[in-house]
Design a protein around this motif. Structure first.
Motif, short mmCIF file in Angstrom:
data_model
loop_
_atom_site.label_atom_id
_atom_site.label_comp_id
_atom_site.label_asym_id
_atom_site.label_seq_id
_atom_site.Cartn_x
_atom_site.Cartn_y
_atom_site.Cartn_z
N ILE A 153 19.76 -47.48 -19.76
CA ILE A 153 18.85 -46.56 -19.68
C ILE A 153 17.50 -46.72 -20.12
N ILE A 154 16.25 -46.82 -20.04
CA ILE A 154 15.08 -46.75 -21.22
C ILE A 154 14.24 -44.61 -20.25
N PHE A 155 14.14 -44.37 -21.36
CA PHE A 155 13.24 -43.72 -21.09
C PHE A 155 12.64 -42.94 -22.66
N ASP A 156 11.73 -41.97 -21.83
CA ASP A 156 10.97 -41.60 -23.07
C ASP A 156 10.86 -39.85 -22.84
N SER A 157 10.68 -38.68 -23.68
CA SER A 157 11.16 -37.55 -24.48
C SER A 157 10.71 -36.76 -25.47
N SER A 158 10.57 -35.46 -26.04
CA SER A 158 10.03 -34.97 -26.67
C SER A 158 10.53 -34.14 -27.64
N ASP A 159 10.32 -34.13 -28.78
CA ASP A 159 10.89 -33.06 -29.24
C ASP A 159 9.15 -31.72 -29.06
N ILE A 160 9.76 -30.63 -28.43
CA ILE A 160 8.93 -30.00 -28.40
C ILE A 160 9.20 -28.45 -28.96
N THR A 161 9.46 -28.47 -30.43
CA THR A 161 9.46 -27.31 -31.26
C THR A 161 8.19 -27.44 -31.85
N TYR A 162 7.37 -27.89 -31.42
CA TYR A 162 5.61 -27.11 -31.76
C TYR A 162 5.37 -26.20 -30.98
N LEU A 163 5.99 -26.33 -29.92
CA LEU A 163 6.00 -24.68 -28.90
C LEU A 163 5.78 -23.36 -29.45
N TYR A 164 7.63 -23.35 -30.23
CA TYR A 164 7.12 -22.63 -31.14
C TYR A 164 7.49 -21.94 -32.91
N ASP A 165 6.13 -22.64 -32.67
CA ASP A 165 5.70 -22.23 -34.15
C ASP A 165 5.37 -21.26 -34.64
N LYS A 166 4.56 -20.27 -33.73
CA LYS A 166 4.24 -18.54 -34.16
C LYS A 166 5.08 -18.04 -33.64
N GLY A 167 6.55 -18.55 -33.63
CA GLY A 167 7.51 -17.41 -32.41
C GLY A 167 9.12 -18.16 -32.05
N GLU A 168 9.90 -17.18 -32.03
CA GLU A 168 11.20 -17.65 -32.48
C GLU A 168 12.00 -18.54 -31.30
N LYS A 169 12.48 -19.34 -31.80
CA LYS A 169 13.20 -20.57 -30.14
C LYS A 169 13.95 -19.25 -29.51
N PRO A 170 14.29 -19.87 -28.09
CA PRO A 170 15.38 -19.12 -27.20
C PRO A 170 16.48 -18.65 -27.57
N LEU A 171 16.68 -17.51 -27.11
CA LEU A 171 18.52 -18.23 -28.42
C LEU A 171 19.43 -17.88 -26.91
N GLU A 172 18.41 -17.41 -25.35
CA GLU A 172 20.02 -17.18 -24.14
C GLU A 172 19.85 -19.01 -23.08
N LYS A 173 19.38 -20.31 -24.50
CA LYS A 173 19.30 -21.14 -23.36
C LYS A 173 18.38 -22.49 -24.84
N TYR A 174 18.72 -23.65 -24.57
CA TYR A 174 17.78 -25.15 -25.08
C TYR A 174 16.89 -24.77 -25.33
N PHE A 175 15.58 -24.70 -26.21
CA PHE A 175 14.57 -25.03 -26.32
C PHE A 175 13.85 -25.54 -25.80
N GLY A 176 14.75 -26.82 -25.31
CA GLY A 176 13.67 -27.73 -24.73
C GLY A 176 13.50 -27.44 -23.42
N GLU A 177 14.27 -26.87 -22.83
CA GLU A 177 14.40 -26.01 -21.34
C GLU A 177 12.29 -25.14 -20.69
N VAL A 178 12.89 -25.56 -20.03
CA VAL A 178 11.03 -24.73 -19.54
C VAL A 178 10.93 -25.29 -17.49
N SER A 179 10.25 -24.85 -17.67
CA SER A 179 9.71 -24.55 -16.18
C SER A 179 8.32 -25.34 -15.87
N PHE A 180 7.55 -25.14 -14.36
CA PHE A 180 6.38 -25.60 -14.48
C PHE A 180 6.30 -25.14 -13.09
N GLN A 181 4.35 -25.17 -12.92
CA GLN A 181 4.41 -25.01 -11.12
C GLN A 181 3.32 -25.70 -11.43
N PHE A 182 2.71 -26.63 -10.22
CA PHE A 182 1.69 -27.25 -9.66
C PHE A 182 0.07 -26.33 -8.92
#
Length: 231
Positions: A153-182
């Motif tokens: 399996i070949i894939f790329d991903s990212s560490d998005i810790t930088y999104l929380y530089d000015k705030g705390e990471k979420p406690l209720e879920k893994y910090f890399g879990e997000v949602s989008f809307q186009f």
């Protein structure tokens, strides 16, 4: 699941017909981002080093998951690789066919049956389609069913810790879990879940599930290229 409200696919279809408008992405972590549609049609020279390396390490018969416009499948075809490009967007599949991708299918990864591959490829943070860490084991199980012995399996991903530089990471879920809307031409699609997996978490989960992890590349933005092989 197949896309019900294919805003993304409409943007691809329009661009392929010469109409270039902005594809807007609303995010669960705040703010709005603009996705340049031309970049989804990029050629080899416009790809980052990470993607070029991914192309170089694809072996044998390749499954391109979430293939989008088929830019990676087209390159692999030029390298004389046999490729099946799949996407849950019917419009994306139509664009791929128009672009010259030889074998495409409008299907969800988890619905594939009775096929075998040497490489499963997922680019542009493609592993994110599983939506959450809770689905990672399910993904690996399905991948194991689809891969030939010794397959990868070949894939790329990212560490998005930088999104929380000015705030705390979420406690209720893994910090890399997000949602989008186009949003495109004023129309909005359904919100969908996505996950970015940091290197340490990937190593932990893959090892527990019986897979070796090799990190092939990492850039200055904490984006990495990984190879997984069954132990």
């Amino acid at each position: 699941m197949k896309a019900k409200n294919d805003i993304y696919g409409q943007a691809l279809a329009d661009y392929s017909e010469g109409m270039d408008q902005s594809l807007i992405m609303h995010t669960s972590y705040g703010g709005v981002e603009e996705m340049p549609v031309w970049y989804l049609f990029r050629e080899y020279d416009d790809m980052p080093q990470l993607e070029k390396m991914a192309m170089a390490v694809c072996d044998g018969k390749v499954l391109d998951v979430g293939a989008g416009t088929g830019v990676h499948s087209l390159l692999l075809q030029q390298m004389d690789k046999e490729v099946l490009a799949i996407d849950t967007s019917a419009s994306a599949v139509s664009v791929m066919k128009k672009s010259g991708v030889k074998i495409t299918e409008h299907i969800d990864f988890f619905d594939l049956q009775e096929q075998a591959f040497d490489t499963i490829l997922m680019m542009m943070n493609g592993i994110g389609f599983i939506g959450s860490l809770a689905h990672f084991d399910k993904f690996l199980t399905k991948a194991g069913e689809l891969l030939n012995p010794g397959g990868q399996i070949i894939f790329d991903s990212s560490d998005i810790t930088y999104l929380y530089d000015k705030g705390e990471k979420p406690l209720e879920k893994y910090f890399g879990e997000v949602s989008f809307q186009f949003e495109y031409k004023g129309n909005k699609g359904d919100w969908f879940n996505w996950v970015y997996i940091d290197k340490d978490k990937l190593s932990e989960l893959a090892d527990a599930a019986g897979w070796f992890v090799y990190f092939l590349y990492e850039d200055e933005n904490d984006q990495y290229l990984a190879r997984l092989i069954k132990k």
